[in-house]
Design an enzyme around this catalytic site. Structure first.
Site, short mmCIF file in Angstrom:
data_model
loop_
_atom_site.label_atom_id
_atom_site.label_comp_id
_atom_site.label_asym_id
_atom_site.label_seq_id
_atom_site.Cartn_x
_atom_site.Cartn_y
_atom_site.Cartn_z
CE1 TYR A 54 -4.06 2.02 0.61
CE2 TYR A 54 -2.73 3.15 2.26
CZ TYR A 54 -3.87 3.08 1.48
OH TYR A 54 -4.82 4.07 1.56
CE LYS A 76 -3.76 5.01 -1.57
NZ LYS A 76 -4.76 5.44 -2.59
#
Length: 255
Positions: A156, A160
């Protein structure tokens, strides 16, 4: 209330069935835009669409796997045919597959990369043709404070952080066509996703939230509407000189 500083546009918001995406869709509709509410399950978009139309807005539900090239092409074609050429895009679709590195599977990694990064790429590539033709476009990509690194989120965090580089490159490439690209990096926002994170680490959500608030200078947790307000500004016509930026909406400064 309609935002008089912007003409009505057709906006596409991915991951808009709930949470931050739903809040952004509602805010953009309130600003006067027609909104394509996109999510993996079209039926799940009904609540957001109904909330928009109940207030006199225009919206349509669109089921789409944003990681599928064919599905994205079909979705954007349908949106253009039924709502009009989309010139506002908010790439919000995302999933969590949290785990420590030694436990993380290749599927955990690929799923997160495909939805966040591949999905944003496919949507931006499909929609930019309409933006270039209109000589106007606004792209908003959802990053996260996790881009700075977060235990148990190698996939993640990498996705991001990648969204930030992707955003800056879009700003460089598309600026001459009247298209801006910016990213919002939310901090602790109360959503189903943050509840899932609390569950993963085995902490009661209220305790999890209070621990987060203790580190936030403004002394409260964020709400999806806080992020929607930032998105609302970034897609305005008079925000055309703001591009390639990453705005940390986290209740305080972040590096």
């Amino acid at each position: 209330m309609t935002d008089t500083t912007s003409a009505a546009r057709v906006a596409v918001v991915t991951g808009a069935a709930r949470g931050i995406g739903a809040a952004i869709a509602l805010r953009l509709a309130a600003d006067g835009h027609a909104v394509a509410v996109v999510d993996l399950d079209e039926a799940a978009c009904a609540e957001t669409v109904d909330a928009i139309t109940a207030k006199g807005g225009t919206a349509m539900a669109v089921g789409c796997d944003v990681s599928s090239e064919e599905a994205v092409a079909a979705a954007v074609e349908r949106i253009a045919a039924e709502l009009g050429a989309p010139t506002v895009l908010v790439n919000n679709a995302g999933v969590l597959r949290d785990n420590l590195l030694f436990k993380m599977t290749v599927d955990d990694w690929d799923t997160v990369m495909n939805v966040h990064l591949r999905g944003a790429f496919l949507m931006a590539r499909a929609v930019q043709a309409h933006m270039v033709a209109a000589k106007f476009g606004r792209i908003v990509n959802l990053s996260s404070t996790s881009a700075l690194g977060n235990r148990g989120q190698a996939n993640y965090a990498a996705a991001k952080a990648g969204m930030q580089g992707f955003t800056k490159t879009l700003a460089i490439e598309l600026g001459k066509f009247g298209v801006t690209a910016n990213a919002i990096a939310p901090g602790f926002i109360e959503t189903a996703m943050t509840r899932a994170t609390a569950e993963r680490v085995g902490v009661d959500f209220d305790a999890f939230r209070e621990a987060a608030i203790s580190q936030i200078p403004v002394g409260r947790s964020g709400q999806p509407e806080d992020i929607a307000a930032v998105a609302s500004f970034l897609v305005r016509e008079d925000a055309g000189f703001v591009s390639g930026q990453v705005i940390y909406a986290a209740g305080g400064p972040r590096d």
